[in-house]
Design a protein around this motif. Structure first.
Motif, PDB file in Angstrom:
ATOM      1  N   GLU A   1      -4.610   3.897   7.602  1.00  0.00           N
ATOM      2  CA  GLU A   1      -4.867   5.386   7.811  1.00  0.00           C
ATOM      3  C   GLU A   1      -3.814   6.204   7.590  1.00  0.00           C
ATOM      4  OE1 GLU A   1      -8.117   4.831  11.494  1.00  0.00           O
ATOM      5  OE2 GLU A   1      -5.877   4.803  11.829  1.00  0.00           O
ATOM      6  N   LEU A   2      -2.748   5.831   8.029  1.00  0.00           N
ATOM      7  CA  LEU A   2      -1.071   6.700   7.805  1.00  0.00           C
ATOM      8  C   LEU A   2      -1.135   7.033   6.169  1.00  0.00           C
ATOM      9  CD1 LEU A   2       1.205   7.910   8.942  1.00  0.00           C
ATOM     10  CD2 LEU A   2       2.403   5.924   8.831  1.00  0.00           C
ATOM     11  N   ASN A   3      -1.362   5.736   5.627  1.00  0.00           N
ATOM     12  CA  ASN A   3      -1.109   5.744   3.922  1.00  0.00           C
ATOM     13  C   ASN A   3      -2.116   6.837   3.470  1.00  0.00           C
ATOM     14  OD1 ASN A   3       1.255   4.397   4.020  1.00  0.00           O
ATOM     15  ND2 ASN A   3       0.384   2.612   3.336  1.00  0.00           N
ATOM     16  N   SER A   4      -3.152   6.718   3.926  1.00  0.00           N
ATOM     17  CA  SER A   4      -4.465   7.579   3.478  1.00  0.00           C
ATOM     18  C   SER A   4      -4.241   9.091   3.694  1.00  0.00           C
ATOM     19  CB  SER A   4      -5.662   7.153   3.879  1.00  0.00           C
ATOM     20  OG  SER A   4      -6.006   5.830   3.523  1.00  0.00           O
ATOM     21  N   LEU A   5      -3.630   9.305   4.832  1.00  0.00           N
ATOM     22  CA  LEU A   5      -3.190  10.702   5.018  1.00  0.00           C
ATOM     23  C   LEU A   5      -2.065  11.137   4.244  1.00  0.00           C
ATOM     24  CD1 LEU A   5      -3.377  12.981   7.064  1.00  0.00           C
ATOM     25  CD2 LEU A   5      -1.633  12.022   8.616  1.00  0.00           C
ATOM     26  N   VAL A   6      -0.971  10.092   4.030  1.00  0.00           N
ATOM     27  CA  VAL A   6      -0.109  10.902   3.040  1.00  0.00           C
ATOM     28  C   VAL A   6      -0.641  11.026   1.544  1.00  0.00           C
ATOM     29  CG1 VAL A   6       2.083   9.980   1.685  1.00  0.00           C
ATOM     30  CG2 VAL A   6       1.768   9.526   4.257  1.00  0.00           C
ATOM     31  N   ALA A   7      -1.666  10.197   1.219  1.00  0.00           N
ATOM     32  CA  ALA A   7      -2.291  10.284  -0.002  1.00  0.00           C
ATOM     33  C   ALA A   7      -3.100  11.679  -0.040  1.00  0.00           C
ATOM     34  CB  ALA A   7      -3.248   9.159  -0.316  1.00  0.00           C
ATOM     35  N   ASP A   8      -3.570  12.107   0.983  1.00  0.00           N
ATOM     36  CA  ASP A   8      -4.286  13.238   0.977  1.00  0.00           C
ATOM     37  C   ASP A   8      -3.406  14.351   1.035  1.00  0.00           C
ATOM     38  OD1 ASP A   8      -6.700  11.977   1.247  1.00  0.00           O
ATOM     39  OD2 ASP A   8      -6.816  12.043   3.519  1.00  0.00           O
ATOM     40  N   VAL A   9      -2.203  14.302   1.731  1.00  0.00           N
ATOM     41  CA  VAL A   9      -1.325  15.464   1.588  1.00  0.00           C
ATOM     42  C   VAL A   9      -0.627  15.640   0.054  1.00  0.00           C
ATOM     43  CG1 VAL A   9       1.178  16.224   2.326  1.00  0.00           C
ATOM     44  CG2 VAL A   9      -0.605  15.051   3.969  1.00  0.00           C
TER      45      VAL A   9
END
Length: 443
Positions: free
Chosen positions: A9-17
């Motif tokens: 979830e954290l990595n997906s958030l970074v990817a979205d950013v």
């Protein structure tokens, strides 16, 4: 209690950013510390170095997927003449990508070959400037190819088609000229080109007197493999080499730094062979022309002398009496000089023989004295070694079958031995042997 995010979830958030804030592509200049292809994809490691200390100040990974790499690679090789490799300066168009599973990477969309080409030319110009500053750039041009250049040292890959073409060209030349070719194998493409050729040059240099020139040839390789011939170390070795070096490593439009500093640059291995054939054929022509000139000169000289003899012959009756008078006077004077020189020679020979005789007598006397003294010493030694002296002192000598016995181990039970004293002999028979004693019966 606040609920924690999972790593995905954290990595997906970074990817979205990253997708939201770095959505466009960027052109970036960097140096490749690593470049490798795998399954059609190209994986690169990018670095930026501090200009003063040459220490990396930035690093990043980049990937070019096969659907893009298959399009941009051919254009890059065509323009730069080289495959992408470590140490090369590149300008890449990249966009950011953060994958929840694999992390962050720059994805390559395009590459600017003109930028790399410009950096390569800059490096080549730096090497050329340094060679000229060292005063070695034109050293090979100051050498002379021997007139009878037939002993050829070749640096090439043993299996290269160009090497076979070169040898075949020399062997089947139209003039029937003979060349002795010796191969010094070397790697002619890849990262080992520089050191491999330098090693071969060192081997040839240790046998410099065996060769007239060196030929460096490469056939069948790609244009992209020429980067190994553009190094400062290799250029310095070639420029300072004591024998003329002929190169045939590229194509007509490709000239490496090695070509520039060599004695003679040829386009191909067969062109290098043709150059050597033409040079030796030119020498043959000069020899044949000189031979013809000598023969013609001799013929003309004979004709002139024949005319002179005929001219002199016509004046012989007139000059005969004068010559006869002068000849008689000359012969009389010659006879007197010969008698005087003969007498002098006889006196010198007699003196020389007398001197030799005295020297030989003196040398013979000295030799006889030395040999007499040597005989006296040998006689004294022989007397000291006389076994009878030992017998007079109370010692005895034991014999078995006429052979002197020094060790009891040389005897066996039943042997008959003879013991010799100063006066008389005694025969005995061995009855028992042991490590400390021998029992025998006197016969």
């Amino acid at each position: 209690m606040t609920k924690a995010l999972s790593l995905f979830e954290l990595n997906s958030l970074v990817a979205d950013v990253i997708d939201a804030t770095l959505s466009r592509s960027y052109w970036v200049e960097a140096e490749l510390s690593e470049a490798r292809e795998n399954r059609g994809h190209c994986y690169m490691e990018l670095i930026e170095k501090n200009e003063g200390s040459n220490v990396p100040i930035a690093r990043a990974s980049a990937k070019c997927w096969s659907n893009i790499w298959t399009l941009i690679k051919p254009a890059f090789v065509r323009i730069t003449g080289q495959e992408i490799r470590a140490g090369m300066k590149v300008m890449l168009q990249v966009h950011a990508q953060f994958h929840p599973q694999y992390g962050f990477s720059w994805i390559v969309d395009d590459i600017n070959p003109e930028y790399t080409m410009g950096d390569m030319m800059r490096k080549r110009q730096e090497i050329i400037r340094q060679l000229k500053a060292e005063g070695v750039f034109d050293l090979q041009k100051e050498l002379c190819l021997p007139m009878f250049a037939q002993r050829i040292a070749v640096i090439s890959s043993e299996t290269a088609a160009g090497y076979g073409d070169f040898c075949n060209q020399l062997e089947t030349n139209d003039y029937g000229l003979y060349f002795h070719v010796e191969l010094f194998p070397a790697i002619m493409q890849g990262d080992s080109v520089e050191q491999s050729i330098i090693n071969a040059l060192n081997q040839i240099n240790s046998r410099e007197e065996d060769f007239d020139c060196v030929v460096i040839i490469r056939g069948g390789g790609a244009t992209a493999d020429l980067s190994g011939f553009d190094t400062l170390n290799l250029a310095e070795n070639v420029a300072n080499f004591p024998l003329p070096i002929i190169t045939g490593i590229g194509h007509e439009r490709d000239e490496s730094i090695l070509d520039m500093v060599s004695f003679q640059r040829m386009k191909t291995p067969t062109a290098a062979a043709a150059y050597l054939i033409d040079h030796l054929a030119s020498t043959l022509m000069r020899v044949e022309n000189a031979q013809a000139a000598i023969i013609d000169g001799v013929k003309k000289a004979l004709e002139v002398e024949k005319m002179r003899i005929q001219h002199i012959g016509s004046h012989i009756p007139v000059l005969f009496s004068v010559v006869r008078t002068k000849q008689d006077a000359w012969l009389e004077g010659l006879s007197q000089r010969l008698v005087m020189r003969m007498n002098e020679a006889i006196k010198q020979a007699e003196f020389h023989l007398s001197t030799l005789q005295n020297c030989m007598l003196l040398a013979l006397q000295n030799k006889l004295s030395v040999e007499q003294h040597r005989l006296d010493i040998l006689e004294q030694r022989a007397r000291l070694l006389d076994p009878s002296l030992l017998l007079k002192r109370g010692y005895s000598i034991t014999l078995c079958n006429g052979r002197t016995i020094r060790n009891a181990k040389d005897l066996k039970i039943g042997d008959t031995i003879t013991t010799r004293f100063e006066t008389g002999e005694v025969e005995s028979k061995v009855e028992r042997l042991s490590q400390k004693s021998i029992l025998f019966h006197i016969l």
